[in-house]
Design a protein around this motif. Structure first.
Motif, short mmCIF file in Angstrom:
data_model
loop_
_atom_site.label_atom_id
_atom_site.label_comp_id
_atom_site.label_asym_id
_atom_site.label_seq_id
_atom_site.Cartn_x
_atom_site.Cartn_y
_atom_site.Cartn_z
N PHE A 58 0.73 -1.17 -0.03
CA PHE A 58 0.09 -0.04 0.10
C PHE A 58 0.92 1.21 -0.15
CE2 PHE A 58 -4.07 -2.21 2.20
CZ PHE A 58 -4.11 -2.97 1.06
N SER A 59 1.99 1.17 0.58
CA SER A 59 3.01 2.35 0.64
C SER A 59 3.48 2.81 -0.91
CB SER A 59 4.27 2.21 1.59
OG SER A 59 4.83 0.89 0.84
N GLU A 60 3.36 2.09 -1.63
CA GLU A 60 3.81 2.40 -3.10
C GLU A 60 2.48 2.99 -3.80
OE1 GLU A 60 5.90 -0.60 -5.21
OE2 GLU A 60 6.94 -1.24 -3.71
N ILE A 61 1.45 3.07 -3.38
CA ILE A 61 0.16 3.41 -4.04
C ILE A 61 0.34 5.13 -3.79
CG2 ILE A 61 -2.16 3.74 -4.42
CD1 ILE A 61 -2.21 0.90 -3.08
N SER A 62 0.29 5.88 -4.96
CA SER A 62 0.83 7.21 -4.78
C SER A 62 0.19 8.05 -6.23
CB SER A 62 2.21 7.75 -4.66
OG SER A 62 3.06 7.02 -5.72
N GLU A 63 0.32 9.42 -5.97
CA GLU A 63 0.07 10.17 -7.09
C GLU A 63 0.79 9.83 -8.35
OE1 GLU A 63 -1.23 14.50 -7.21
OE2 GLU A 63 -1.29 14.08 -4.98
N GLU A 64 2.12 9.49 -8.03
CA GLU A 64 3.20 9.32 -9.11
C GLU A 64 2.85 7.83 -9.94
OE1 GLU A 64 4.44 12.16 -6.37
OE2 GLU A 64 3.99 10.13 -6.07
N LEU A 65 2.37 6.91 -9.02
CA LEU A 65 1.84 5.67 -9.58
C LEU A 65 0.85 5.72 -10.43
CD1 LEU A 65 2.78 2.79 -9.55
CD2 LEU A 65 0.68 2.31 -7.77
N LEU A 66 -0.13 6.44 -10.03
CA LEU A 66 -1.31 6.66 -11.00
C LEU A 66 -0.94 7.48 -12.14
CD1 LEU A 66 -4.30 6.05 -10.16
CD2 LEU A 66 -2.78 5.76 -8.19
N GLU A 67 -0.30 8.27 -12.13
CA GLU A 67 0.45 9.15 -13.32
C GLU A 67 0.98 8.00 -14.50
OE1 GLU A 67 2.74 12.17 -11.90
OE2 GLU A 67 1.17 13.46 -11.17
N GLU A 68 1.82 7.23 -13.74
CA GLU A 68 2.47 5.94 -14.41
C GLU A 68 1.33 5.22 -15.01
OE1 GLU A 68 5.73 4.03 -12.66
OE2 GLU A 68 6.53 6.01 -12.28
N LEU A 69 0.38 5.02 -14.36
CA LEU A 69 -0.68 4.09 -14.79
C LEU A 69 -1.40 4.70 -15.86
CD1 LEU A 69 -1.93 1.27 -13.82
CD2 LEU A 69 -3.57 2.71 -12.62
N ALA A 70 -1.43 6.00 -16.16
CA ALA A 70 -2.44 6.57 -17.23
C ALA A 70 -1.69 6.20 -18.62
CB ALA A 70 -2.38 8.01 -16.70
N TRP A 71 -0.43 6.21 -18.54
CA TRP A 71 0.33 5.90 -19.67
C TRP A 71 -0.02 4.68 -20.26
CZ3 TRP A 71 3.22 9.29 -22.44
CH2 TRP A 71 3.78 10.43 -21.51
N PHE A 72 -0.93 3.77 -19.63
CA PHE A 72 -1.16 2.28 -20.14
C PHE A 72 -2.43 2.52 -20.84
CE2 PHE A 72 2.57 1.54 -17.63
CZ PHE A 72 2.97 0.01 -18.00
N GLU A 73 -3.24 3.55 -20.53
CA GLU A 73 -4.59 3.55 -21.11
C GLU A 73 -4.53 3.68 -22.64
OE1 GLU A 73 -6.99 6.90 -19.33
OE2 GLU A 73 -6.32 6.13 -17.32
N PRO A 74 -5.57 3.36 -23.27
CA PRO A 74 -6.98 3.22 -23.00
C PRO A 74 -6.92 1.57 -22.26
CG PRO A 74 -6.98 3.32 -25.20
CD PRO A 74 -5.69 3.69 -24.75
N PHE A 75 -7.88 1.43 -21.37
CA PHE A 75 -7.98 0.01 -20.77
C PHE A 75 -9.42 -0.33 -21.47
CE2 PHE A 75 -5.74 2.09 -17.10
CZ PHE A 75 -4.58 1.45 -17.37
N GLY A 76 -9.21 -1.72 -21.76
CA GLY A 76 -10.26 -2.54 -22.02
C GLY A 76 -10.13 -3.91 -22.48
#
Length: 597
Positions: free
Chosen positions: A475-493
């Motif tokens: 849980f300690s690794e869940i951050s705004e930075e991780l979410l920003e990186e996750l956005a690069w993987f969109e679009p999801f489906g």
């Protein structure tokens, strides 16, 4: 039964981190998707910059273009025949817009789901003949309309079929034979002899390819400038993006590139109807994702086709007045709200029937009869029951003149193929491995489930749902930075699912029911390292509570709700951020759960 599988593909993670700038966690996600190669990883992370395949590669698209150009120049009457789902409406819209822009004498028809059924039919052909239509142009349908196409040809009309559905076929002496309609031109990436690089494209994408060739043939002089032509083609990627997501095409290759481009332009597109729908859902200032397309905006078009007429959605897209578009958008949203409530009620009924059926006989194909269910909702309900029980499901409803049905399958059970083996039971049927639609006499309804189950044996391997996890994530690794990186993987489906992570031994020490129906949960969670955050579990409140009672007992479960006791679970989740009073807090969206052993 669900098997949890932690992916652990090897890669040079140091090189990936260095070249992409991503964290080790997200580099693991890249490797798990077969993107350990630096160049492939870069292409994946920049889908908007990836080129689309040349339209000229699509078999017969050039011939379709030639026929259409001739019809435009000679002022022949062209009629587009679309379909009543999102893909069909979007395909109709972009063909109509393109041909109208070129000055064609063009109009459109979309079949009524209840009255006409799917695709072009004899009545439509007869109507076109009476109105002296010279060319019929189908989109998202037509490949299975051999009879109506033949009738149109006999009447002297030209017919262009643009479609993406599987080709009807039969076997003669063990040899597979394709049953193609006798159209002048067939444009379908699944037809024999096709070499197009990506066969799994939607009907709107097929139509878009034809439009690309039309605009190219028209030349820059027609559009005044190359930039104007490119602007129009870019604008038409917006409906292609919605159609690709809503028709559940795989978001890989060209599809992913088209969706990324199309969704990036939604907020700035000039279409009054789309802008009005965004406003109706409070999305005017939001970045539009595949989620918004597939679960908010797209369903409004489907709801119109299901409960009223798909023409409402098409007319919204064609609306050229902002105030009128706002009124029409509210109507579609209202229909979608009604559709959601009807679906919820039908799903509850189907769930009860499924539980009773499985108690009596552990069938491997669930065929459930819901006479009161609106026939247009059968597919949605079948999908939800399929997800709950992980079995192939067919929902039958009482239509105006016969029984109508819609099925949803699981991997390892090719539904269209299995239905083809029982074709004597049907008045009509069609589909593909994962979904199908059908019509049959009431006398054959009871036989359908019996014969399908007698003809199949699904192994334990097929009946085991696979849950693929990308990494264990503290849980300690869940951050705004991780979410920003996750956005690069969109679009999801489909084909590019949102990454799933796991955490074991998570203590659940508080539960609160939330949502209008109280069917979702907010949980207080603490992982083994002592980091606490909020977890959300959508539309699973009853099932989650039943699971806790089954595993830990009713008294302990009550204590967890009160916050006086805790239990340990292993969770599969996707990370998220909760924004409250201007501050951002990490949270997780729980997808699956099980007791930590």
């Amino acid at each position: 039964m669900t098997e949890w599988i932690l992916r652990n593909k090897k890669a040079d993670f140091s090189a990936l981190e260095r070249e992409t700038g991503l964290s080790r966690t997200m580099c693991r996600v890249l490797a798990n998707r077969g993107l350990a190669d630096i160049n492939r990883a870069r292409d994946y992370l920049q889908p908007q910059t990836q080129p689309l395949h040349s339209a000229a590669l699509l078999k017969n698209a050039d011939r379709a273009c030639e026929l259409l150009l001739t019809a435009v120049r000679e002022k022949k009457r062209i009629r587009i025949i679309g379909d009543y789902d999102v893909d069909g409406v979007m395909a109709t819209y972009l063909l109509y817009q393109a041909l109208r822009t070129m000055g064609a004498a063009v109009d459109y028809r979309i079949p009524d789901r209840i009255r006409d059924g799917y695709g072009m039919n004899m009545k439509m052909v007869e109507e076109a003949e009476q109105e002296r239509i010279a060319l019929l142009l189908t989109c998202d349908n037509g490949i299975a309309a051999a009879g109506p196409v033949a009738r149109a040809k006999e009447s002297g009309m030209q017919v262009i079929v643009t479609d993406h559905h599987d080709i009807p076929c039969h076997k003669e002496n063990g040899v597979l034979c394709y049953d193609l309609p006798p159209a002048d031109v067939i444009v379908n990436p699944k037809q024999p002899g096709e070499t197009y690089p990506q066969s799994g494209i939607c009907g709107a994408m097929v139509a878009y390819k034809v439009v690309c060739l039309l605009f190219e043939a028209a030349g820059e002089a027609f559009f005044c400038s190359k930039s104007k032509k490119e602007e129009m083609l870019s604008e038409l990627l917006v409906p292609v993006a919605f159609a690709t997501v809503c028709d559940v095409m795989e978001l890989t290759g060209e599809n992913r590139a088209a969706v990324a481009r199309g969704l990036s332009m939604v907020q700035t597109c000039q279409n009054y109807g789309i802008r009005a729908l965004l406003a109706a859902y409070g999305l005017t200032e939001r970045k539009i994702s595949a989620y918004h397309a597939g679960f908010l905006i797209g369903p409004c078009f489907n709801a119109a086709g299901r409960l009223d007429t798909a023409l409402l959605g098409l007319e919204l897209l064609l609306c050229e007045d902002a105030a009128e578009a706002e009124r029409r958008a509210e109507k579609l949203k209202e229909l979608n709200d009604i559709r959601k409530q009807m679906t919820l009620e039908a799903t509850k009924t189907a769930q009860k029937l499924a539980e009773e059926a499985l108690l009596e006989n552990p069938a491997q194909v669930l065929v459930l009869y819901l006479p009161e269910c609106h026939e247009s909702l059968a597919g949605i309900v079948a999908g939800r029951i399929r997800e709950q029980f992980y079995l192939p499901v067919i929902i039958l409803t009482k239509g105006e003149s016969c029984i109508k049905g819609s099925g949803r399958s699981i991997e390892g059970y090719p539904m269209f193929e299995r239905l083809s083996e029982q074709k004597e039971l049907f008045l009509a049927f069609g589909g593909h491995p994962m979904a199908a639609g059908m019509s049959l006499d009431e006398n054959n309804a009871a036989l359908l489930g019996k014969q399908l189950n007698e003809a199949v044996h699904l192994t334990e391997e097929i009946l085991t749902r696979k849950l693929y996890l990308d990494a264990v994530l503290p849980f300690s690794e869940i951050s705004e930075e991780l979410l920003e990186e996750l956005a690069w993987f969109e679009p999801f489906g489909n084909g590019n699912p949102k990454p799933l992570f796991a955490a074991s031994g998570v203590r659940v020490s508080g539960i609160q029911r939330i949502g209008k129906e109280g069917d979702s949960l907010r949980l207080r969670l603490t992982d083994t390292a002592g980091t606490s955050l909020t977890g959300l579990c959508f539309h699973e409140a009853d099932a989650f509570e039943e699971y806790l009672i089954q595993e830990f007992g009713e008294e302990t479960t009550r204590g967890v709700y009160r916050g006086t006791e805790s239990v340990a679970l292993t969770l599969a989740f996707s990370p998220g951020i909760d924004e409250y009073q201007g501050k951002k807090y990490p949270q997780i969206i729980i997808q699956e759960y099980k007791r930590t052993k």
